[in-house]
Design a protein around this motif. Structure first.
Motif, PDB file in Angstrom:
ATOM      1  N   HIS A 180     -35.703  -4.471  60.119  1.00 17.90           N
ATOM      2  CA  HIS A 180     -34.624  -3.891  60.794  1.00 17.90           C
ATOM      3  C   HIS A 180     -34.523  -2.596  59.795  1.00 17.90           C
ATOM      4  O   HIS A 180     -34.585  -1.370  60.222  1.00 17.90           O
ATOM      5  N   LEU A 217     -35.144  -4.995  68.386  1.00 16.63           N
ATOM      6  CA  LEU A 217     -36.349  -5.036  68.410  1.00 16.63           C
ATOM      7  C   LEU A 217     -37.173  -5.542  69.204  1.00 16.63           C
ATOM      8  O   LEU A 217     -36.835  -6.431  69.965  1.00 16.63           O
ATOM      9  N   HIS A 270     -45.333  -3.386  64.674  1.00 17.51           N
ATOM     10  CA  HIS A 270     -44.789  -4.629  64.868  1.00 17.51           C
ATOM     11  C   HIS A 270     -45.092  -5.599  63.421  1.00 17.51           C
ATOM     12  O   HIS A 270     -46.110  -5.539  63.217  1.00 17.51           O
ATOM     13  N   GLN A 323     -40.668  -1.123  65.000  1.00 15.23           N
ATOM     14  CA  GLN A 323     -40.414  -1.144  66.257  1.00 15.23           C
ATOM     15  C   GLN A 323     -40.273  -2.584  66.912  1.00 15.23           C
ATOM     16  O   GLN A 323     -39.861  -2.857  67.837  1.00 15.23           O
ATOM     17  N   GLY A 324     -40.861  -3.597  66.166  1.00 15.09           N
ATOM     18  CA  GLY A 324     -40.913  -4.949  66.675  1.00 15.09           C
ATOM     19  C   GLY A 324     -41.556  -6.097  65.769  1.00 15.09           C
ATOM     20  O   GLY A 324     -41.489  -5.571  64.457  1.00 15.09           O
TER      21      GLY A 324
END
Length: 249
Positions: free
Chosen positions: A85, A118, A57, A90-91
């Motif tokens: 992105h 996300l 993340h 993932q975040g």
């Protein structure tokens, strides 16, 4: 339910260490002495290339200081989310406030729209908001996945009373993740007294430079540091202590 550990990783190498220690997730950021800022494109690329399983993340924070942003700064945040992105993380980790200390709802809408699908964490801007209970409900309404908080105190241990209230209020609708001062010798206490299941920690150690020749008269920055020949990095063995439920004496 198993304890979930998120490591505040200050480099791609720290991501490698966090994964080796058994952490589930990292918050990748730069500028740790400033409370964290967005990491570079190259750092994100290498974090992705150097790890296999851990969720990455990325912190979206254009500068140190408060969480009241200009439109130029918002533009930078939106572009950084786009990069996240593109690089397949993932975040993202976001946060924004109004001058009155409330969550900036219109800006949150824009950041959330840019971030999805996300995973989204609202960072410790939450700890300096005016009304944490109202803020938690707002984050839930907007579909934020988790909130990182010290319970509006200097450390999570000091914030245990509010953390306990927030976990109860959330009632599974959002993850309340204690962070700041979470250590191997207090994580079990925070866990048992708040009911939290996800925890944020740095788990870092000092790494000595490999430099043989050293001119210690010339500092490289204005921030006070112990030595230009020391850095800090996540330690896999320390991470493993947090992951284990037997780390408390």
């Amino acid at each position: 339910m198993n304890r979930i550990i998120e490591v505040c990783a200050n480099s791609a190498q720290s991501c490698v260490e966090a994964e080796a220690g058994g952490a589930a997730r990292v918050e990748l950021c730069a500028g740790i002495p400033e409370g964290g800022t967005t990491p570079s494109y190259g750092e994100i690329v290498m974090a992705r290339q150097s790890t296999e399983r851990i969720a990455i993340h990325v912190l979206i924070r254009p500068r140190a200081g408060d969480f009241l942003y200009t439109e130029t700064e918002v533009g930078a945040m939106l572009h950084d989310i786009q990069v996240a992105h593109q690089l397949g993380v993932q975040g993202v980790v976001i946060g924004c406030l109004t001058p009155d200390g409330d969550i900036n709802e219109p800006l949150l809408d824009r950041l959330m729209a840019a971030a999805r699908p996300l995973s989204v964490t609202f960072h410790r801007a939450f700890d300096v908001c005016r009304d944490p209970h109202a803020a938690l409900e707002l984050l839930i309404r907007h579909g934020v996945d988790r909130v990182l908080t010290s319970g509006q105190e200097a450390t999570a241990v000091q914030g245990i009373p509010l953390l306990r209230e927030l976990v109860s209020q959330a009632d599974g609708r959002i993850v309340v993740m204690p962070g700041c001062g979470v250590r191997a010798d207090n994580i079990a206490r925070i866990e048992s007294e708040t009911g939290a299941r996800e925890f944020h920690t740095s788990a870092r150690r000092v790494v000595e430079s490999g430099m043989i020749y050293r001119n210690e008269r010339v500092p490289m920055g204005s921030c006070a540091v112990t030595s230009e020949f020391e850095t800090v990095q996540t330690d896999r063995h320390e991470v493993a202590r947090y992951v284990s439920r037997t780390c408390i004496k």
